[in-house]
Design a protein around this motif. Structure first.
Motif, short mmCIF file in Angstrom:
data_model
loop_
_atom_site.label_atom_id
_atom_site.label_comp_id
_atom_site.label_asym_id
_atom_site.label_seq_id
_atom_site.Cartn_x
_atom_site.Cartn_y
_atom_site.Cartn_z
N THR A 24 -15.46 12.22 -3.68
CA THR A 24 -15.54 11.25 -4.63
C THR A 24 -16.12 11.59 -5.88
O THR A 24 -15.58 11.37 -7.15
CB THR A 24 -15.96 9.90 -4.14
OG1 THR A 24 -17.37 9.97 -3.79
CG2 THR A 24 -15.34 9.35 -3.08
N SER A 46 -2.27 -2.41 -6.41
CA SER A 46 -2.52 -1.20 -5.35
C SER A 46 -2.77 -1.91 -4.05
O SER A 46 -3.20 -1.48 -3.01
CB SER A 46 -3.88 -0.47 -5.91
OG SER A 46 -3.52 0.11 -6.88
N GLU A 86 2.01 2.09 -3.35
CA GLU A 86 0.71 2.30 -4.46
C GLU A 86 1.08 3.38 -5.29
O GLU A 86 0.84 3.27 -6.70
CB GLU A 86 -0.15 2.64 -3.68
CG GLU A 86 -1.59 3.14 -4.43
CD GLU A 86 -2.63 3.29 -3.81
OE1 GLU A 86 -3.73 3.79 -4.38
OE2 GLU A 86 -2.76 3.42 -2.61
N CYS A 132 -5.34 -3.26 -9.45
CA CYS A 132 -5.81 -3.54 -8.31
C CYS A 132 -4.87 -4.43 -7.27
O CYS A 132 -4.57 -4.21 -6.48
CB CYS A 132 -7.09 -4.35 -8.26
SG CYS A 132 -8.65 -3.19 -8.86
N GLY A 150 -8.88 6.14 -8.45
CA GLY A 150 -7.74 6.39 -9.11
C GLY A 150 -7.41 5.23 -10.01
O GLY A 150 -6.39 5.59 -10.88
N TYR A 185 -4.98 -4.63 -3.19
CA TYR A 185 -6.14 -5.43 -3.09
C TYR A 185 -6.03 -6.81 -3.36
O TYR A 185 -5.52 -7.34 -4.51
CB TYR A 185 -7.06 -4.85 -4.17
CG TYR A 185 -7.57 -3.48 -3.94
CD1 TYR A 185 -8.80 -3.27 -3.06
CD2 TYR A 185 -7.26 -2.20 -4.56
CE1 TYR A 185 -9.37 -2.13 -2.53
CE2 TYR A 185 -7.75 -1.05 -4.30
CZ TYR A 185 -8.67 -0.89 -3.45
OH TYR A 185 -9.37 0.34 -2.88
N GLY A 208 0.81 -1.15 0.09
CA GLY A 208 -0.17 0.01 0.00
C GLY A 208 1.03 1.30 0.00
O GLY A 208 0.51 2.35 -0.62
N GLU A 222 -14.75 3.69 -4.15
CA GLU A 222 -13.97 4.54 -3.05
C GLU A 222 -12.92 5.32 -3.92
O GLU A 222 -12.77 5.34 -5.23
CB GLU A 222 -13.14 3.69 -2.10
CG GLU A 222 -14.09 2.91 -1.18
CD GLU A 222 -13.24 2.03 -0.30
OE1 GLU A 222 -12.04 1.46 -0.65
OE2 GLU A 222 -13.88 1.42 0.80
N GLU A 223 -12.00 6.16 -3.24
CA GLU A 223 -11.07 7.00 -3.74
C GLU A 223 -10.10 6.11 -4.52
O GLU A 223 -9.70 6.72 -5.73
CB GLU A 223 -10.66 7.81 -2.84
CG GLU A 223 -9.79 9.14 -3.41
CD GLU A 223 -10.68 10.51 -3.64
OE1 GLU A 223 -10.09 11.27 -4.45
OE2 GLU A 223 -11.74 10.43 -3.03
N ARG A 224 -9.87 5.20 -4.02
CA ARG A 224 -8.60 4.50 -4.67
C ARG A 224 -9.15 3.72 -5.88
O ARG A 224 -8.20 3.68 -6.94
CB ARG A 224 -7.89 3.34 -3.75
CG ARG A 224 -7.35 3.76 -2.49
CD ARG A 224 -6.89 2.94 -1.31
NE ARG A 224 -5.88 1.96 -2.35
CZ ARG A 224 -5.37 0.88 -1.46
NH1 ARG A 224 -5.92 0.80 -0.07
NH2 ARG A 224 -4.75 -0.13 -2.05
#
Length: 559
Positions: free
Chosen positions: A181, A73, A49, A70, A155, A75, A46, A150-152
């Motif tokens: 968002t 990042s 990232e 993902c 992104g 996930y 993370g 979500e924000e990520r």
């Protein structure tokens, strides 16, 4: 020895449950260990990232790119990209009664085949549904339903969506958007392909109701759906201001769906204010709201000639002066004899400023060309005709100086062009002007996006200035509101005016007003005479109702 015996005794026990699966059990333990190690490393991943996702070069395949980004990042469990499910061919509305048992059997057999809880609820698992182009299988539309974005994740979308060259629509339904968002989502839209024109944000209520940020002047969205977002009068005010204000206007949005919200009379009034100077919106839905008669009156009034406010009149005069100064700036590049066409074509705005010129001839004699123009306008209308004929072969743009010098001479008398817009056309019409009018109409059609509605021809009644009204809006849906017969009367007057207007323009091109008006399921009887008259007037205008008899004729001829 006992320790040695226990060791052999323990060794057979371990493989005994899996003598045939001993290797499998070992590999499973290894897999578990391998999975547990990355789980502990999730935090460092993370932290990395910002680096890892940027190192990856997207391939344009959404399924691959999204999964890889993902993973990079951090996930471990993320939604899968799947084709959007289509209804079964047998589930058509026209299915006969004999097919119903088979459909029930199919549903029963399908439910019986679900043997686990996971398979039963697989439909509700987070996914990214995509609609593909039939030819090259490129992603055309994206549907995200029922899981929080979500924000990520946004992104990640900002990296994997731009390579989709054929992306046309993004649909987000109940994805838990927030004002923050939403701002991030709006920022990624310009990164996407130029083919992206449709955005649907439904079931995403926001505390600040900042949906108007999707309708900024630089927005490229043509179709926007904001249903089920709890938009009230405050949100409608922001949306109305985004449609148009005195100094700005949205020129790209074609359809706006505001159904299933909490918009009342005040909110409908704000939307009507936005329609005053908006000449781009063709389709508007306010169905399933809380609009009553006052809101209906405001919406109906803006669709027929309405009076300009004092502020709008002042702004119109300012625009006329600004337009005059811009055309005067092109004076050196124009010829002395080429100002007849544009003068005739733009007479509604500047053609009657000869009175100001006659009052102050000295000011117009500063240059040679204005001097000739001043002499022309000091004479009667007939000599002007002759010179227009002599210069009829010139381009329309060359006539601008002749109109604008009078404006320069009578700068403080801008009200004069407004008072006599129609009289300027009378003394200067002729057979040879038809060609110039056509050329001007084509020019206006090409540059219509740049024309301010305040510069449209106006009417003067009892010292008041009236705009012709919004004739661009073609579809208005007001189903299931709280409109009574009082509001119907106003819409009847609007429909009657637009019907008469369309008859007078039967041979001319341009907008003619509403083609579809839906007022059903409001607070009046369907047998109400006013409602019946509205339906009778709208029936020949509705293209759908026109198409139905044709389809029936073709069906009858084919059988």
């Amino acid at each position: 020895m006992s320790g040695e015996a226990s060791a052999p005794g323990a060794s057979p026990r371990a493989p005994r449950p899996g003598t045939q699966k001993s290797s499998g059990s070992v590999t499973k333990k290894g897999d578990r260990g391998a999975k547990e190690k990355p789980a502990t490393v999730l935090q460092p991943v993370g932290e990395e990232e910002p680096k890892n996702p940027e190192e990856y070069q997207c391939t344009g395949v959404l399924e691959t790119d999204f999964a890889e980004l993902c993973t990079r990042s951090g996930y471990t469990d993320f939604p899968k990209v799947v084709p959007r499910p289509r209804p079964h061919p047998t589930f058509v509305p026209s299915a006969s009664m004999s097919e119903k048992p088979t459909l029930d059997d199919q549903r029963l057999s399908g439910s019986c085949s679900l043997n686990s809880v996971e398979s039963k609820y697989v439909f509700f698992r987070p996914t990214i549904q995509v609609e593909l182009e039939p030819e090259d299988k490129s992603v055309k539309e994206i549907y995200i339903r029922g899981w929080k974005v979500e924000e990520r994740i946004l992104g990640i979308f900002s990296k994997c969506l731009p390579p989709l060259s054929q992306l046309q629509a993004i649909n987000l339904w109940k994805v838990g958007l927030t004002d923050k968002t939403l701002t991030t989502f709006i920022a990624l839209l310009p990164l996407c392909a130029s083919t992206l024109r449709k955005v649907s944000l439904e079931g995403n209520p926001l505390p600040e109701q900042s949906y108007h940020k999707l309708m900024t002047l630089d927005s490229t969205i043509s179709h926007l759906s904001l249903r089920n977002n709890d938009i009230d009068d405050n949100g409608a005010q922001l949306l109305g201001q985004a449609l148009s204000t005195l100094h700005s206007c949205n020129r790209t949005l074609v359809s706006l769906n505001l159904g299933f919200n909490h918009i009342g009379d005040a909110g409908a009034g704000y939307i009507a204010d936005g329609l005053r100077l908006n000449r781009a919106l063709l389709w508007l839905s306010l169905a399933h709201n809380r609009i009553q008669d006052q809101g209906a009156l405001k919406l109906a009034e803006v669709l027929r000639p309405f009076e300009l406010t004092h502020t709008e009149v002042v702004e119109r005069r300012r625009l006329l002066l600004e337009k005059g100064s811009q055309e005067r700036s092109r004076l050196p590049s124009s010829s002395r004899h080429g100002d007849s066409k544009a003068e005739r074509d733009k007479n509604p705005l500047m053609g009657v400023s000869s009175a100001a010129l006659a009052e102050k001839p000295d000011k117009t004699s500063t240059t040679k060309t204005p001097k000739g123009l001043g002499k022309k306008k000091e004479k009667s209308g007939d000599p002007v005709k002759k010179e227009e004929k002599s210069g009829s072969g010139q381009s329309p743009t060359q006539g601008t100086p002749k109109k604008e010098d009078p404006a320069k001479a009578g700068k403080g008398k801008v009200t004069i062009p407004e008072q006599k817009p129609s009289k300027g056309k009378g003394p200067k019409t002729g057979n040879k002007e038809k060609r110039s009018f056509l050329m001007e109409s084509e020019l206006v059609a090409e540059t219509s996006e740049m024309v301010n509605p305040l510069l449209e021809p106006v009417e003067h009644r009892e010292g008041k200035v009236f705009m012709p009204g919004n004739k661009v809006l073609l579809h208005l849906n007001l189903m299931r509101n709280r409109i009574t017969e009082v509001g119907l009367e106003s819409f009847l007057a609007t429909v009657q005016h637009q019907a008469q207007f369309s008859k007078s323009r039967s041979t001319a091109r341009g907008p003619v007003g509403l083609l579809h008006l839906s007022l059903a399921k409001n607070c009046f009887s369907p047998q109400c005479p006013t409602y019946t008259m509205i339906q009778e007037l709208m029936l020949p205008r509705d293209p759908i109702s026109k198409a139905k008899p044709r389809e029936e004729e073709t069906m009858a001829s084919s059988t």
